[in-house]
Design an enzyme around this catalytic site. Structure first.
Site, mmCIF file in Angstrom:
data_model
loop_
_atom_site.group_PDB
_atom_site.id
_atom_site.type_symbol
_atom_site.label_atom_id
_atom_site.label_comp_id
_atom_site.label_asym_id
_atom_site.label_seq_id
_atom_site.Cartn_x
_atom_site.Cartn_y
_atom_site.Cartn_z
ATOM 1 N N TYR A 76 6.314 -1.664 4.264
ATOM 2 C CA TYR A 76 5.173 -1.337 3.409
ATOM 3 C C TYR A 76 5.330 -2.135 2.123
ATOM 4 O O TYR A 76 6.413 -2.162 1.525
ATOM 5 C CB TYR A 76 5.139 0.160 3.077
ATOM 6 C CG TYR A 76 4.039 0.477 2.087
ATOM 7 C CD1 TYR A 76 2.789 0.888 2.526
ATOM 8 C CD2 TYR A 76 4.251 0.330 0.710
ATOM 9 C CE1 TYR A 76 1.764 1.138 1.626
ATOM 10 C CE2 TYR A 76 3.225 0.574 -0.195
ATOM 11 C CZ TYR A 76 1.992 0.982 0.266
ATOM 12 O OH TYR A 76 0.989 1.209 -0.631
ATOM 13 N N GLU A 122 -2.636 -3.621 -0.860
ATOM 14 C CA GLU A 122 -1.673 -2.962 0.019
ATOM 15 C C GLU A 122 -1.559 -3.735 1.326
ATOM 16 O O GLU A 122 -2.578 -4.033 1.956
ATOM 17 C CB GLU A 122 -2.183 -1.539 0.283
ATOM 18 C CG GLU A 122 -1.214 -0.651 0.987
ATOM 19 C CD GLU A 122 -1.817 0.727 1.236
ATOM 20 O OE1 GLU A 122 -1.397 1.685 0.574
ATOM 21 O OE2 GLU A 122 -2.703 0.845 2.094
#
Ligand code: GDP
Ligand code: MG
Length: 384
Positions: free
Chosen positions: A109, A196
């Site tokens: 992530y 993101e």
């Protein structure tokens, strides 16, 4: 403002951040053609909606042949996709991204947001990619690493190395640093609120690739971000909210039954609170702004009434720059033929004249003396 994954990936690519080869398509036939052109033996078909959780919801699927790509694109285009993030009504899929499938070795992530508390951009990384970061944060907060960037000096090499080490990429610290700096530059250049990449992957061949991408931009900066503003997809937004912004109104749809027409965001919030305190629920947030002309008030009524859940309308005006008599004219114009009860509270500049216009109109408008009185009457009216 949000954009689609394929658009975010184009931006990443233009900053030199690797993405899988792929193309956006609007039909199953185009999907098959793209798969052939991309080559390879495995593809991934990805529904493009402004919401995540597509993997679990059936909006990201792998295909072993061009026929399968066609089949998946046919299934997805025109369907309504429901994921954990869309709510029960789901989102219509108008286009899909066809990509050559990557062979994943590890998933990470990688995110950047503007942190309001520190007033800095914070980089968030985790070796537990692919799953919702909120879930990781709740269950294993120690698996999330953060690095705050001082805006005066920018992102420094040692910070990138720290992140690389924290997620097990020490041996790739140099290319990873280059990549993070590109991300940071993109974030700053485009006035992002969020960038993101989940998952950010290392492939079996050893390449680092952005496999998914989500970007959010600051609406207040769109005036200087022409290219970004063009990426806006009105299909993904509430049509009433889009229409409202075209009339200079701030409208947000909510799920209650009391329609609110208010001047000023602060008063709008207070009005919503007062409705809840008196046992009701607001149907919307509508700020008609400072110079509310009769036309703008009439437009506000039209918007609020297009919501079928509205059982009563509360007009709450505290006029400073505004004038109650102007607002009252708009209210009277709009109220003729109204099918739901209307409660009006006018205070401030020319309140007396405004109230007289309302009274003399002969319309069944319920007057209220103050906010509490108005909220109480509106909630009661919405019940009956
Ligand atoms: P999201 O669920 O909306 O966040 O969509 P993602 O783009 O993140 O895709 C969900 C998951 O699908 C990823 O976490 C991967 O595990 C998987 N996936 C997506 N693209 C590929 C691919 O090219 N190859 C493989 N093997 N898996 C993929
Ligand atoms: Mg994802």
């Amino acid at each position: 403002m949000n954009i689609h994954e394929y658009q975010a990936k184009e931006l990443l690519k233009s900053y030199g951040i690797p993405i899988p080869p792929g193309e956006i398509v609007y039909s199953d036939r185009a999907a098959a053609r793209v798969a052939e052109e991309l080559g390879g033996t495995r593809w991934v078909v990805k529904a493009q909606i402004h919401a995540g959780g597509r993997g679990k919801g059936g909006g990201v699927k792998l295909a072993n042949g061009p026929e399968k790509v066609t089949e998946l694109a046919d299934q997805m285009i025109g369907s309504t996709l429901i994921t954990e993030q869309t709510g029960d009504t789901g989102r219509p899929v108008h286009r899909v991204l066809v990509e050559r499938a990557a062979r994943i070795d590890r998933e990470f992530y990688l995110g950047m947001i503007v942190d309001r508390v520190s007033q800095r951009i914070v980089i968030i990384a985790s070796a537990e990619g692919g799953v919702e970061i909120e879930q990781v944060a709740a269950e294993r907060p120690e698996a999330i690493h953060k690095e705050y960037v001082d805006p005066g000096v920018g992102l420094l090499d040692f910070q990138c190395r720290k992140i690389a080490t924290s997620i097990g990429l020490t041996n790739r610290a140099v290319p990873f640093t280059r990549l993070l700096k590109k991300m940071y530059r993109l974030f700053r250049d485009k006035d992002c609120l969020l960038l993101e990449i989940n998952p950010f992957i290392v492939t079996e061949e050893g390449d680092m690739i952005a496999l998914d991408a989500k970007m959010q931009f600051d609406d207040n900066a769109l005036y200087r971000q022409g290219e970004v503003a063009e990426l806006r997809d009105f299909d993904e937004e509430d049509p009433k909210e889009v229409e409202a912004s075209g009339h200079g109104l701030n409208y947000i749809a909510l799920d209650g039954s009391v329609g609110c027409i208010v001047n000023g965001a602060g008063l709008a919030m207070a009005t919503m609170d007062a409705i809840v305190v008196h046992g009701g629920r607001p149907a919307n947030f509508l700020d008609v702004g400072g110079g509310a002309s009769p036309e703008r008030v009439a437009e506000a009524f039209r918007l609020v009434l297009s919501d079928r859940n509205v059982k009563a309308i509360l007009v709450n005006i505290f006029a400073g720059i505004n004038r109650c008599d102007w607002v009252a004219q708009g209210v009277v114009q709009a109220a003729a033929g109204l099918k739901v009860p209307l409660i009006v509270r006018l205070a401030g500049t020319h309140a007396e004249q405004g109230n007289r216009i309302v009274r003399d109109s002969g319309l069944p408008i319920i007057s209220a003396s103050d906010l509490a009185d108005a909220a109480q009457k509106a909630v009661a009216a919405a019940r009956t």
